[in-house]
Write a protein that holds these residues in place. Structure first.
Motif, PDB file in Angstrom:
ATOM      1  N   ILE A  92       3.445 -58.586 -34.154  1.00 52.62           N
ATOM      2  CA  ILE A  92       2.486 -58.481 -33.055  1.00 52.62           C
ATOM      3  C   ILE A  92       2.400 -59.840 -32.383  1.00 52.62           C
ATOM      4  O   ILE A  92       2.215 -60.864 -33.050  1.00 52.62           O
TER       5      ILE A  92
ATOM      6  N   LEU B 126      -5.159 -54.433 -29.299  1.00 52.91           N
ATOM      7  CA  LEU B 126      -3.707 -54.355 -29.518  1.00 52.91           C
ATOM      8  C   LEU B 126      -3.137 -53.216 -28.680  1.00 52.91           C
ATOM      9  O   LEU B 126      -3.648 -52.101 -28.703  1.00 52.91           O
TER      10      LEU B 126
ATOM     11  N   SER C 214      -0.415 -50.828 -28.756  1.00 51.87           N
ATOM     12  CA  SER C 214       0.531 -50.369 -29.780  1.00 51.87           C
ATOM     13  C   SER C 214       1.903 -50.040 -29.188  1.00 51.87           C
ATOM     14  O   SER C 214       2.876 -49.912 -29.918  1.00 51.87           O
TER      15      SER C 214
ATOM     16  N   ASN D  85       3.171 -53.937 -28.835  1.00 53.76           N
ATOM     17  CA  ASN D  85       2.739 -54.866 -29.884  1.00 53.76           C
ATOM     18  C   ASN D  85       2.253 -56.214 -29.356  1.00 53.76           C
ATOM     19  O   ASN D  85       2.468 -57.254 -29.967  1.00 53.76           O
ATOM     20  N   LYS D  86       1.632 -56.172 -28.190  1.00 56.28           N
ATOM     21  CA  LYS D  86       0.982 -57.374 -27.675  1.00 56.28           C
ATOM     22  C   LYS D  86      -0.514 -57.269 -27.947  1.00 56.28           C
ATOM     23  O   LYS D  86      -1.099 -56.185 -27.823  1.00 56.28           O
ATOM     24  N   ALA D  87      -1.124 -58.380 -28.294  1.00 54.98           N
ATOM     25  CA  ALA D  87      -2.540 -58.335 -28.653  1.00 54.98           C
ATOM     26  C   ALA D  87      -3.268 -59.584 -28.205  1.00 54.98           C
ATOM     27  O   ALA D  87      -2.662 -60.612 -27.898  1.00 54.98           O
TER      28      ALA D  87
END
Lengths: 145, 75
Positions: free
Chosen positions: A19, A115, A117, A120-122
Motif C-alpha cells: 500500500i 485506502l 482498494s 492500493n493508494k492510501a
C-alpha cells in the motif's frame, strides 16, 4: 519479497499487496510503503507494517465494527490524491492505541486511514471541524466485538 | 527559518501556487488567508502535532500488548 516486521519476524509479501502512502503518515513521514498483516484469526486487527522499517507498525481495525455510526466527509483533495473513482473501492481503517487492560485501548477516529482498494493508494486523513477525537475507547463507547 | 515583516493585506508567495495573506490583525490575533492547490494539506500546527503524537504512541505496541488482541474480551 521478504521484509522484516515488528511482530512476525521475516515475512514473505507480495509486491502487489504493498500500500502506497504518497504523503507518508504523520509522525512517520518518510515511510510511504506499507503492508497489512492479519493479527488475529478473525482478521479484525491488522498490523500496518512499514516495508522499509521493521519497527514502524501501527495496529489498525475496521472502525465500523466498534462505531457503527462513524461518518465523515471525504475531501476532494483525498479523492484526487488516491484517484478514487468508486465509493465501493474505499476502505476505512482506524489506528488503535493498545493498552493493558484492554478496556483502555482507543481508536483514533479523528485521523482515519483511507485506502483505495483498487490501486492500493492510501492516506491518513486528518479531520478538521469534527467531534471525533484521537482517543475513543473501543469497548465502552463502541459496542465491542 | 525565514522571517519576514508583513503589514495588513500584504502577502507572501511560496513557490508558484501558494499565497499567504494577512487578512486582519487584532491585538495578538492574526487572521491569515491561504491560497494553495488542493493537493497541499493545510493544518493548524497543533492539530498535525496531535496526530503525529498519537501515531507515535500507537506505534509503541509490544508483543505483550498484541497478545491482548487474541482474547480482546478478557480483562
Amino acid at each position: 519479497m521478504n521484509i522484516h516486521t515488528k511482530f512476525f519476524g521475516e515475512v514473505d509479501i507480495k509486491e502487489e499487496s504493498i500500500i502506497e502512502f504518497p504523503n507518508g503518515l504523520p509522525g512517520f513521514e518518510q515511510e510511504t510503503r506499507f503492508v497489512l498483516l492479519d493479527i488475529d484469526e478473525q482478521s479484525i486487527y491488522h498490523s500496518l507494517q512499514s516495508v522499509e522499517q521493521a519497527e514502524v507498525a501501527l495496529i489498525v481495525t475496521n472502525p465500523y465494527l466498534f462505531f457503527r455510526d462513524y461518518e465523515f466527509i471525504l475531501d476532494d483533495n483525498t479523492v484526487n490524491l488516491l484517484d478514487i473513482q468508486n465509493s465501493e473501492d474505499v476502505v476505512i481503517l482506524s489506528v488503535l492505541t493498545l493498552k493493558d487492560p484492554f478496556k483502555d485501548t482507543s481508536a483514533n477516529l479523528q485521523a482515519p486511514i483511507v485506502l483505495n482498494s483498487k490501486n492500493n493508494k492510501a492516506k491518513q486523513v486528518i479531520l478538521k471541524d469534527t467531534e471525533y477525537e484521537t482517543k475513543h475507547h473501543i469497548i465502552s463507547n463502541g459496542k465491542g466485538v | 527559518m525565514l522571517i519576514l515583516n508583513r503589514k495588513l493585506n500584504d502577502s507572501i508567495q511560496i513557490g508558484d501556487d501558494i499565497e499567504i495573506k494577512i487578512i486582519s490583525i487584532d491585538g495578538d490575533q492574526v487572521k491569515i488567508g491561504i491560497d494553495a492547490p488542493k493537493s497541499v494539506d493545510v493544518y493548524r500546527k497543533e492539530l498535525y502535532i496531535k496526530i503525529q503524537e498519537e501515531n507515535q504512541e500507537a506505534s509503541n505496541t509490544t508483543n505483550d500488548l498484541l497478545n491482548l488482541l487474541k482474547k480482546p474480551n478478557k480483562d
